[in-house]
Design an enzyme around this catalytic site. Structure first.
Site, mmCIF file in Angstrom:
data_model
loop_
_atom_site.group_PDB
_atom_site.id
_atom_site.type_symbol
_atom_site.label_atom_id
_atom_site.label_comp_id
_atom_site.label_asym_id
_atom_site.label_seq_id
_atom_site.Cartn_x
_atom_site.Cartn_y
_atom_site.Cartn_z
ATOM 1 N N HIS A 143 0.819 -1.213 0.000
ATOM 2 C CA HIS A 143 0.000 0.000 0.000
ATOM 3 C C HIS A 143 0.853 1.263 0.000
ATOM 4 O O HIS A 143 0.586 2.215 -0.722
ATOM 5 C CB HIS A 143 -0.920 0.029 1.229
ATOM 6 C CG HIS A 143 -2.255 -0.575 0.961
ATOM 7 N ND1 HIS A 143 -3.096 -0.105 -0.006
ATOM 8 C CD2 HIS A 143 -2.894 -1.612 1.543
ATOM 9 C CE1 HIS A 143 -4.202 -0.842 -0.021
ATOM 10 N NE2 HIS A 143 -4.102 -1.763 0.904
ATOM 11 N N HIS B 252 -39.673 22.185 33.976
ATOM 12 C CA HIS B 252 -39.746 20.809 33.489
ATOM 13 C C HIS B 252 -40.888 20.071 34.188
ATOM 14 O O HIS B 252 -41.624 19.316 33.562
ATOM 15 C CB HIS B 252 -38.414 20.079 33.748
ATOM 16 C CG HIS B 252 -37.346 20.399 32.749
ATOM 17 N ND1 HIS B 252 -36.815 21.652 32.599
ATOM 18 C CD2 HIS B 252 -36.708 19.616 31.821
ATOM 19 C CE1 HIS B 252 -35.890 21.631 31.647
ATOM 20 N NE2 HIS B 252 -35.809 20.413 31.165
ATOM 21 N N ASP C 215 -11.174 -6.351 0.924
ATOM 22 C CA ASP C 215 -10.829 -5.061 0.336
ATOM 23 C C ASP C 215 -11.696 -4.763 -0.886
ATOM 24 O O ASP C 215 -11.962 -3.612 -1.213
ATOM 25 C CB ASP C 215 -9.360 -5.053 -0.118
ATOM 26 C CG ASP C 215 -8.399 -4.976 1.056
ATOM 27 O OD1 ASP C 215 -8.844 -4.571 2.148
ATOM 28 O OD2 ASP C 215 -7.223 -5.320 0.884
#
Lengths: 430, 430
Positions: free
Chosen positions: A259, A416, A357
């Site tokens: 690579h 709340h 891959d």
């Protein structure tokens, strides 16, 4: 060849798993300039940078219908079929990741669920350079399409003659990705971040790239654009025992080594004999490779580690957290069960990394540099948000309301509590 | 009260959806110093910073068993029951997010699957300040436990007397989180990043916080630590039509407004009458709130937008991408289907946001600042990686091998092809 490490003490493992440090700060200023130019001057800046960096003078970033047509004709039938087969497999695996809506009643009348909704606009970056990475386009384009992203913008640098490699264009056509732009490098990432006349701004950017692209993707983050994952050089770790085929192991190590010289290649075994045989096979196989120079250089930085037993091999691999992990031991299933950190795992003698891959179905965009400890590879999930929903019936609210009131009170959040109380009160009057 | 915007032209919407810009650069240097000190001096630096920032002199960051025991006794039975009920609901909903392993054969003999594996070490940050956010501890601790994280480190700043609020300790005990440390602010995030004598380094940090914590979490990212999501002030957008109860809408707006003066509160309606009625109700309800000053200030920055119809309201909401979205229209189900960007959605008259904030089961750690376009809220997924696996039989490799060979060739990656070819050759000799 490989750097051999024989029965290393556990205390030395943290040193062994270290990846080379990526130093990007020196180019940050340059990328900042590119970003500013692209934001201020749009397409004009892109064309200028393409002339400057890619040495290609373009009149337009767009791909003509003629170019697309020609591309298909230039791809050999054999490659077309291969791409279609890979596409089918990758589609099947990513389709299997689709989450079905599954509402549950946490209490009678309190219904909660979540729903995957596509990220509307995404950018896919496919690098140019020596290899036309149409496989990466498959890996990003297929889940983007499956997720239902409405705008998929593909950016890839032009070649010297101003065209894009036909395999990339063919793959884009196959995936019905119609917004293809001839632009690469950090300027492409800047364009996807801000938008230009010919490139739409997107919410998330995917794809690999060199250091300029990596830094540009980090910078995109500062402007509120998400990215697939932090980048780093590709890696494989192979765990093998005396039952493994040394030639197969060597071939897998080489396929990572080719690579680039920054590739991370680690071979872990409990068999001294296998280690020797693999080294021999590496030498032999290396000679037949077109990218021999790169692979040979990479190998000199690669590790061949001899460890005591499966337990140690497993522990070392989990500590390393490899992008790709190949398990070529007799009892690979038992080992696989205990893997805690890895991007993608390849089991047994006949599952080389290159199958994943390209074509088996799994994604090849995976976390590197130890990020496999915490990040997943790209999947259908990467292209969606999971929005939660809830619906309460009046009875549901009556049931859960007091719980919420008590908790909001304890956190000192009056309003709340009130949002519940006012509704409960109205219900008690009915 | 609300800033009224009447039938705004679509061209002005991008301006309307803008959140206040968070400027953090001024404190970056300070946070850098904190990080360096904590990395170099560990616990000593933490104790020093706690003395400096929190004005509390501690001998130890640890919580004693005695403190834990006392905490449980200090929590009223009613609150204990409420926390237990919330815990049960949140557990049920997050348990439903568990992905089952689902191997598929993409081709005969080519088997792929993925498996959720817990992130080993996570840090949960719970801020101090006026409200003891034990609800946030439920929202982070429950999925961390369900995921199977092995090390869960809770950091929360000590109060003036050196103790931690008993509701936090009670909740931690309930969730069996045993690593509790008395440290807050950027120094806590630095400690979770590098590790100190008493605080283990973690791979991912979760939790809300002020600007210091926000910048510290960004900085943790540079050291390779993942974070839950980018932070910003909390938000609600309410879509309501003439069928909605104005008092309920006003109560919901106020419950967001009381969070802090930077809270984003947006009310969207197609009913002029409702807009007026909501404004009246806001005035009325505001007077009864303990956090009246904060809520009133927030409202002056809040929007009341009159739009033409459902289509416009939906389009505006999707453009805004709110953290919390309340849909209080008659046909809420139809509208809900078309939501593309939101963190969590509350449907109908009896589903106030505060129910989801505390106890219905959904998570309250959600993307703000428009990030709902691309990020999901915290879920079980946030605490796992999804590792992919593959296994090929010899026959599977024979079937898929040629596809891989052709693709690797086309990308110029010889060794990738070889890893397949060498195996195929060996099989043909059998």
């Amino acid at each position: 060849m490989l750097k051999k490490v024989v029965y290393p003490d556990r205390a030395t493992w943290p040193e062994l798993i270290k990846r080379p440090v990526q130093e990007y700060e020196t180019i940050e200023e340059q990328i900042k300039t590119v970003f500013n130019q692209v934001r201020d001057n749009g397409d004009k800046a892109l064309l200028d940078f393409t002339a400057q960096f890619d040495k290609v003078s373009l009149n337009s970033l767009l791909v003509t219908p003629e170019e697309l047509k020609v591309a298909a004709e230039q791809i050999p039938q054999e490659l077309q079929l291969a791409i279609r087969q890979a596409c089918a497999n990758i589609t099947a695996f990513h389709e299997s990741q689709r989450e079905v809506k599954f509402p549950i009643e946490t209490m009678p009348g309190v219904r909660c669920w979540r729903k995957s909704v596509a990220i509307e606009k995404v950018g896919l970056y496919i690098p140019g350079g020596t290899a036309p990475l149409f496989s990466t386009l498959l890996m990003l384009g297929i889940p983007a399409k499956l997720a239902g992203c409405q705008e998929i913008v593909l950016c890839t640098p032009p070649r010297q003659d101003g065209t894009i490699h036909p395999a990339i264009l063919f793959t884009a056509s196959l995936l019905q990705i119609s917004t293809i732009r001839k632009v690469g490098g950090s300027q492409a990432i800047a364009a996807l971040t801000f938008g230009t006349e010919s490139i739409p701004a997107v919410s998330k950017i995917f794809g690999p790239g060199n250091q300029f692209v990596t830094v540009a993707k980090q910078m995109a983050g500062k402007y509120g654009v998400a990215i697939d994952m932090p980048a780093g050089p590709s890696e494989v770790l192979i765990i093998a025992d005396e039952t493994a085929n040394p030639a197969f192991v060597a071939a897998d190590l080489l396929s990572q080594a080719e690579h680039g010289v920054d590739s991370q290649v680690v071979f872990v075994t409990n068999s001294e004999k296998l280690l020797s045989l693999v080294e021999e096979s590496l030498k032999e196989q290396l000679n037949n490779l077109s990218r021999k120079a790169i692979a040979a250089k990479t190998l000199t930085n690669s590790l061949g580690i001899l460890l005591k037993d499966s337990t140690e091999m497993l522990a070392f691999s989990n500590l390393y957290a490899p992008e790709h992990l190949i398990i070529a031991v007799k009892e690979y299933e038992q080992l696989a069960e205990k893997i805690t950190n890895a991007g993608s795992v390849f089991l047994g003698e006949y599952s080389p990394e290159s199958v994943g891959d390209y074509a088996s179905g799994t994604n090849h965009t995976l976390p590197t540099n130890g990020y496999a400890r915490v990040y997943s590879g790209v999947s259908l999930d990467s292209f969606v948000k999971k929005i939660t929903y809830q619906h309460l019936t009046p009875q549901g609210l009556q049931l859960i309301g007091p719980t919420v009131e008590v908790m909001a009170d304890a956190e000192g959040l009056d309003a709340h509590r009130q949002a519940v109380s006012i509704r409960l009160k109205s219900l008690s009057h009915v």
